[in-house]
Each structure stands twice: as C-alpha cells, then as structure tokens.
Design an enzyme around this catalytic site. Structure first.
Site, mmCIF file in Angstrom:
data_model
loop_
_atom_site.group_PDB
_atom_site.id
_atom_site.type_symbol
_atom_site.label_atom_id
_atom_site.label_comp_id
_atom_site.label_asym_id
_atom_site.label_seq_id
_atom_site.Cartn_x
_atom_site.Cartn_y
_atom_site.Cartn_z
ATOM 1 N N GLY A 397 0.817 -1.209 0.000
ATOM 2 C CA GLY A 397 0.000 0.000 0.000
ATOM 3 C C GLY A 397 0.848 1.254 0.000
ATOM 4 O O GLY A 397 1.694 1.449 -0.870
ATOM 5 N N THR A 398 0.641 2.107 0.994
ATOM 6 C CA THR A 398 1.397 3.360 1.101
ATOM 7 C C THR A 398 2.432 3.288 2.207
ATOM 8 O O THR A 398 2.799 4.296 2.797
ATOM 9 C CB THR A 398 0.429 4.527 1.372
ATOM 10 O OG1 THR A 398 -0.315 4.242 2.560
ATOM 11 C CG2 THR A 398 -0.522 4.729 0.227
ATOM 12 N N VAL A 399 2.906 2.085 2.514
ATOM 13 C CA VAL A 399 3.933 1.880 3.547
ATOM 14 C C VAL A 399 5.246 1.538 2.862
ATOM 15 O O VAL A 399 5.306 0.666 1.992
ATOM 16 C CB VAL A 399 3.537 0.753 4.518
ATOM 17 C CG1 VAL A 399 4.655 0.501 5.515
ATOM 18 C CG2 VAL A 399 2.266 1.132 5.261
ATOM 19 N N LYS A 413 4.717 5.409 6.766
ATOM 20 C CA LYS A 413 3.343 5.403 6.277
ATOM 21 C C LYS A 413 2.998 6.778 5.725
ATOM 22 O O LYS A 413 2.943 7.766 6.453
ATOM 23 C CB LYS A 413 2.393 5.035 7.426
ATOM 24 C CG LYS A 413 0.907 5.234 7.107
ATOM 25 C CD LYS A 413 0.379 4.214 6.117
ATOM 26 C CE LYS A 413 -1.106 4.426 5.879
ATOM 27 N NZ LYS A 413 -1.674 3.436 4.971
ATOM 28 N N ASP A 512 -10.155 -0.254 18.594
ATOM 29 C CA ASP A 512 -10.220 -1.048 17.364
ATOM 30 C C ASP A 512 -9.283 -2.241 17.466
ATOM 31 O O ASP A 512 -8.403 -2.447 16.624
ATOM 32 C CB ASP A 512 -9.873 -0.191 16.146
ATOM 33 C CG ASP A 512 -10.346 -0.820 14.839
ATOM 34 O OD1 ASP A 512 -11.062 -1.839 14.909
ATOM 35 O OD2 ASP A 512 -9.998 -0.318 13.762
#
Length: 707
Positions: A397-399, A413, A512
């Site tokens: 992803g965006t990591v 991140k 969460d």
C-alpha cells in the site's frame, strides 16, 4: 515541606563533615545549621562497638556514600525472602519501602533481582505497576533458562515499592538444594550472581546497596527563582535542565570540579597537570579549559586529533590571500542572497503544508502539557526520501521500508488525501500524540513524523512479519503458528492493552482491537498497532460518550448501543481476537455475518463440541487444559454487559499464568510439510490482508469530537 534553614552555602566552616568513613557533603549535614533544610539531615549513630554509621529517614536507612557531584546517595536496602524445610515454610519477609514524603527518588541505575529454584518474585512500585520473575530450576524454566537467577531493569520515577517472594511449589523437590528464595533491589554492578548463593546467600539481616536520586526543593530549573538567595547553583555551577524533577539539581560547568551546591566551590581543572588534555605539544591551562599553541609562533591549535595551525607567509602572499578571500566573500554573499530567497520561498510552502497537516493542532496539544510527554522526531522530506531510496522500497500500500543513518529499520506510512482530509488530519494527529507517549515492547513504536509536504507521513519501527490476521487466515502461515505461539501472542497483546489502560502516562482505550491491528516481528513477538481511533480517558471519568468507531464483529455491543466508552470496551474486542486465535475462522464472513463467536460460546458445553470448532491446523486429538482455560476466559470477555467482564489487567495476569503453566506442555507441535509447492506457499503466499491495514490510518466518521 517546611525549610528550617535557607542559605547560599554551608552556614559555617566548623560543621562536622563525616560520620565514620562516610563524608557528609553539603547540602546534607549532621545538624540543622549544617544542612540546607530538615530533609537533608543525617544522623550519626555512634555506638560503643564498631565504626559510627550515618543514617537517614528516622534512622531507618544506612548511608554508604553521598555523591554531591552526581546528586545521588548510596544506601542499604533490605532483602525479601521465603524459606522452607522438609516440613514446609519456616520464615517469610516482605519488603515495603516508601519515599513519598521526602526528597528521594529510587534511581533507575538499580536493578530488580531474584534468586531461587522454585520462585515467584514480585515488585510493585507506586502502588500500581508490577513486574515479576517466575522460574523453576528443576524444569529449566524462567528468564535465565533455569540457572536460578532473574534480573530486570526498573523505570524512572519510583517513589514507593513492595517486594514479595513466594514459592511456586512449596519447595517440594528443591528444599535441600535451595531452601530459600530471595528478591531485592541492588545498584548496577554491586552484585554478581553465583550458584553458591542458592544454598547460602546470607543471614536474615542481609542488606544490599542501592542508589537514590535527590534534588533541591520542588521546583524545576525553569520554575525556580535563580536570583533568590537560597538558589544553590551559583558561580561556576549550573542547573541541570534535563532532570525531570521534582526539584532541581546542580553540577559544575565543563572544565570545573567541586561541590556544585556550594558557592564558588566549583574550581578550574588544570587539564595540563592532570594529563587529560588533547594537546600534541605544549599545553596552556586557562579558566575552564586549556589551549594547545602551535609551534614556531603559528596561529591555531596543535591538537592530537586535529591541527588548525597555519603556515607563515610573505606580505605579497598575504595580500593575494586577502584579495582572494574578499572575492570569495562577495561570491558567498551573492550566493547567500539567492539561497535565502529560495529558502524563504520553500519555508512558506512548508509552513502552509505544516498547518494543513495539523501542525497547529499538534502545537496546541504540546503547549497543553508543555511537551514533556510527547517524544517524536520531526523528519524533513529529503531525509525520508534518502532512507527509502526516493520511496522505492515499497512494503505494501502506502507503507515504505527505510533505514535511518543510525541503522534503525523503519516503516514510513504516507498519509492519504481524500474528501475527508479534515477528519483524517485529526486522526493523524491523534495517533501521533498517543503513540509518542507510549513506550512498551508490545506496542509498535512511533519514531516520528513529517508534516512539511502535501502528504504527511508517520515513521514507525519496522515490524517485518505482517499482521496476526494474515497468519491466522493464510493456510500455510496458519500451520506454522502453533498453539504455544498463539498463546504467547495473546498474552503479549493483553499485556500491551493492560499497559495502555493502567500504566501509560494517560490511560488509553484502543477502540479497534482486531488481528489486522496486531503486528508480528520475525520472532512472533506481538506489536499492537493503529491508534487513529484511540481515545485518552479523562482522569475524572470511568465512561464517556463518543461517536461509535471500530471494526464490525469486534465492536463492544454495549458501546454500540449506548455510545458510552469504558475500559471494558477493549476487553470485549480482545475476547473476539481470542476466539479467532482458537477457531482460525474469520469473525465476519463474506455475507457480513458474525456467527463465529456465538457458535464458539455454544461449543463450551462439552469438550467434543469445543474440539470441533477449534482450528484444524492445530492438529489436536483432544482439548488441552490451557485451551479450555483460554476458551473460558474468552467467554467471560464476551459477556454483553461490561461490568460482568474481567478487567484487562485481570485478563493479562490470567494469560500470563496460563502461559507459565503450559511451558512444559507435551502435545506435539504442528509439523510443516517439506513439499516444495507448500513451502513456496509459506514463503510467498499472498496475504488476505487489505494493503491499507499495515500501519493503516483509516478514515473515521465525521463527528464533533476534537483531537
């Protein structure tokens, strides 16, 4: 604390400054006129036999040494013990000490140590935080692999402690080889374990040296009036700014030595005579430092590691050099003007992005507590580009993975921008502030952030082994994660959540808790992650209203109905995680139904039903006792009413006990086939994790909450 004496230095030169072979430097004293105030009084017990002994705190604590230069005092502390013979326990001693009403703090230069072969040693400090050592030499368990010794570091800020020792098995089989168990606090380097101590550690009056920190008054360097007569850091003495207080400490400035609490006592160190200089040739002592003159009258310093000596030259050469220098300076001036223009332009852009990315919110939060608890590095965009090879090392992803100059591996991140950017910025700052105050081995560590670009970034420690969700629901990885590993992961996760609720600077509800927010390192150590939805608990409230957030299937039903967030909300979510670890089934299926927890609770009626719902990859023929215990614990966590659930601290302690008892579990580990295709699946299998779940920062519904 009332002051009996207030003075700039020792009140007179006729003060007695020793007791036996122990020096008593100011601000301490043997009488009121010789001490700074009553808190610094030392008693000298002179008996007919033996040397005089100095004591503090109502003659209960013996003093070994007072360090004025380090603001420390070495004292003797008691040893807790628990002794047995073949008939059972014969004696037991618990150590209880408190420094709540005086100037001392227990130094973190001490360590907590325990000796024994059938031992459970517990240290409780500040009446709430607990650390323990449990070990059994006979079965080779414990932090030291059965050597009979355990030690651990202690935190800063300890004012009160209780040390307790007990037997795990009443010394049934080890009474002859180890009749007693011991636990104590001792200064680093003042005790080295020997196996002979298992049989003969010392008598009942055994004492161990430890260090206490001390300071002046209750105001820090920033708060104290430095012009006041009773302020002690005068002359060549300076106030120690990095001391967290309460109170302030003094030390001599660089190049000076002496008692920093006595005016004009910090005197110049002659490095030339002492031989501590760095000169390659001649050394000239000056006030607070020294010089290393160049030979033959040249300018500069002639030192061992570097030399700045300049060569002599003719007038023509000197004029030429001067002209060249003037031209170079003019060129530098023009270059500086151009670069300053570009810098100001770049600064304006960075300030715009800083405010857009929540910088002002962050400033308000920092100013609210003076920034004392927010510890996060502020990275520049070019630094992150360099450590990621211009963001070429994508993880998922965006990591992106990066390696800092100090060799620390990090995960970076990059934040997402969408139509809900305002809400996400609040979430971004919320996670930054919460994680910057947390320091726990099982909570993913936030290292810093970058706010000066259009897309902000968070920088975390790198956790290489993915999410717990991936390991449970990926077929190959699930076979490798045995029950013992799952129990250890559950224990570490519960310990981290308990720390957040009861030990962190401000109590934190995660909100969460689910397997996608539990990361694993290469040794399967659990790391709780994602704090974008987390909330700091107001100190004067047990529950408070908030917009419902979380992941379906893991959300506390009581919280969903009432919107009243309590510390029991995370307990329910963790109970669902336990069910997922036990069954290997997804809590929420493709039809968005959550039937797994209901069928699991129904299976607890008998062992046969329970065996049917357990994860087949555990390869069990019958249900072990520790799985039954964890299953019943999960059932209690899943009760609809929060008041009927255990606290997270109780959950963590119960799992620690189950894990300790299952160390010698005999059921066989899961075998991994050597089939080439399956091995490839294990190493390269695609994760079922969504790419944004790794260190994810997910949008939350709009609400009136403030971060």
């Amino acid at each position: 604390m009332a002051l009996l004496v207030s003075c700039q230095g020792p009140p007179s030169d006729d003060c007695e400054r020793s007791c036996g072979n122990v020096s008593i430097p100011f601000p301490f004293g043997l009488t009121e006129k010789c001490a700074y105030n009553s808190s610094f009084l030392v008693s000298c017990n002179r008996s007919s036999s033996g040397d005089p002994k100095p004591t503090i705190m109502f003659n209960q604590t013996e003093v070994r040494y007072i360090y004025a230069t380090r603001s420390e005092i070495e004292v003797m502390g008691g040893v807790a013990y628990d002794c047995y013979n073949t008939s059972g326990r014969v004696k037991n001693l618990t150590i209880v000490e408190s420094y709540e009403n005086n100037l001392f703090l227990i130094s973190n230069k001490n360590k907590f140590a325990a000796i024994g072969c059938d031992t459970s040693a517990l240290i409780t400090w500040n009446n709430m935080d607990i650390s323990s050592c449990m070990f059994d030499c006979k079965n080779g368990t414990g932090l030291t692999n059965g050597t009979g010794y355990c030690e651990m570091k202690i935190p800063e800020g300890m004012r009160a402690l209780t040390i307790e020792v007990a037997s795990l098995d009443n010394h049934t089989e080890v009474a002859q080889m180890n009749p007693c168990s011991y636990a104590f606090l001792v200064e680093e380097g003042k005790y080295n374990f020997s196996k002979t101590d298992l049989l003969d550690f010392g008598g009942q009056e055994m004492m161990m040296p430890r260090l206490l920190d001390w300071a002046i008054g209750n105001k820090t360097c920033d708060e104290v009036d430095k012009a006041a007569d009773d302020f002690l850091c005068k002359g060549n003495s300076e106030c120690v700014q990095e001391y967290a207080g309460p109170g302030y400490r003094c030390r001599c400035k660089q190049g000076y030595d002496g008692n920093p609490y006595i005016k004009d006592n910090c005197t110049n160190i002659d490095e030339c005579k002492a031989g501590t200089h760095n000169c390659k040739g001649e050394c000239i002592d000056i006030e607070g430092s020294y010089r290393c003159p160049c030979p033959n009258g040249r300018r500069g310093e002639y030192m061992k590691d570097k030399s700045t000596c300049t060569a002599k030259g003719s007038p023509i050469i000197q004029i030429s050099v001067g002209t060249s220098v003037a031209g170079l300076l003019m060129l530098l001036l023009i270059t500086w003007i151009y670069l300053e223009y570009k810098r100001r332009k770049s600064l304006n852009i960075r300030e715009k992005f800083f405010e857009q990315n929540g910088g002002m919110i962050l400033k308000k939060r920092i100013s609210g507590d003076r920034g004392r608890r927010i510890q996060a590095e502020l990275f520049k965009v070019n630094e992150l580009q360099k450590v990621t090879d211009n963001y070429d090392k994508r993880e998922v992803g965006t990591v992106f993975k990066g390696v800092l100059p100090d060799k620390r591996e990090v995960a970076i991140k990059k934040f997402k921008i969408d139509q809900k950017q305002t809400i996400q910025v609040k979430q971004f700052i919320n996670e930054l502030i919460i994680l910057s105050q947390v320091n726990h081995r099982n909570v993913v560590k936030l290292i810093g952030c970058c706010l000066e670009t259009e897309v902000p970034s968070l920088v975390y420690e790198y956790v290489p082994n993915g999410t717990l969700f991936d390991h449970i629901h990926n077929e190959c990885k699930s076979k490798a994660i045995t029950w013992n590993k799952r129990l250890k992961i559950a224990t570490e996760t519960a310990g981290a959540l308990s720390y957040l609720l009861y030990t962190a600077t401000d109590p934190i509800i995660h909100r969460d808790v689910n397997p996608k927010n539990i990361l694993l390192d290469d040794k399967y150590v659990a790391k709780v992650a994602y704090f974008g939805a987390s909330k700091l608990i107001p100190m004067d409230q047990n529950e408070f209203a908030t917009t419902v957030q979380g992941t379906q299937g893991y959300l506390d039903p009581e919280y969903s109905e009432t919107r009243q967030l309590t510390e029991k909300s995370d307990v329910y979510s963790f109970g669902v995680v336990l069910v997922e670890l036990l069954t290997g089934k997804k809590i929420v299926n493709e039809q968005n139904k959550t039937l797994v927890t209901k069928s699991f609770i129904a299976s607890l009626e008998n062992e046969t039903l329970l065996l049917e719902v357990l994860d087949k990859n555990l390869q069990l023929n019958k249900v072990p006792q520790d799985i039954i215990q964890v299953s019943k614990l999960a059932q209690r966590c899943l009760r609809d009413k929060g008041r009927e659930r255990p606290t997270m601290r109780q959950v963590a302690l119960e799992l620690e006990q189950i894990l300790a008892a299952s160390t010698n579990d005999k059921h066989p580990p899961v075998k991994i086939t050597s089939n080439e295709a399956e091995t490839k699946c294990f190493l390269d299998g695609a994760s079922e994790d969504n790419e944004d779940d790794y260190y994810s920062i997910r949008p939350t519904p709009a609400s009136s909450e403030t971060v």
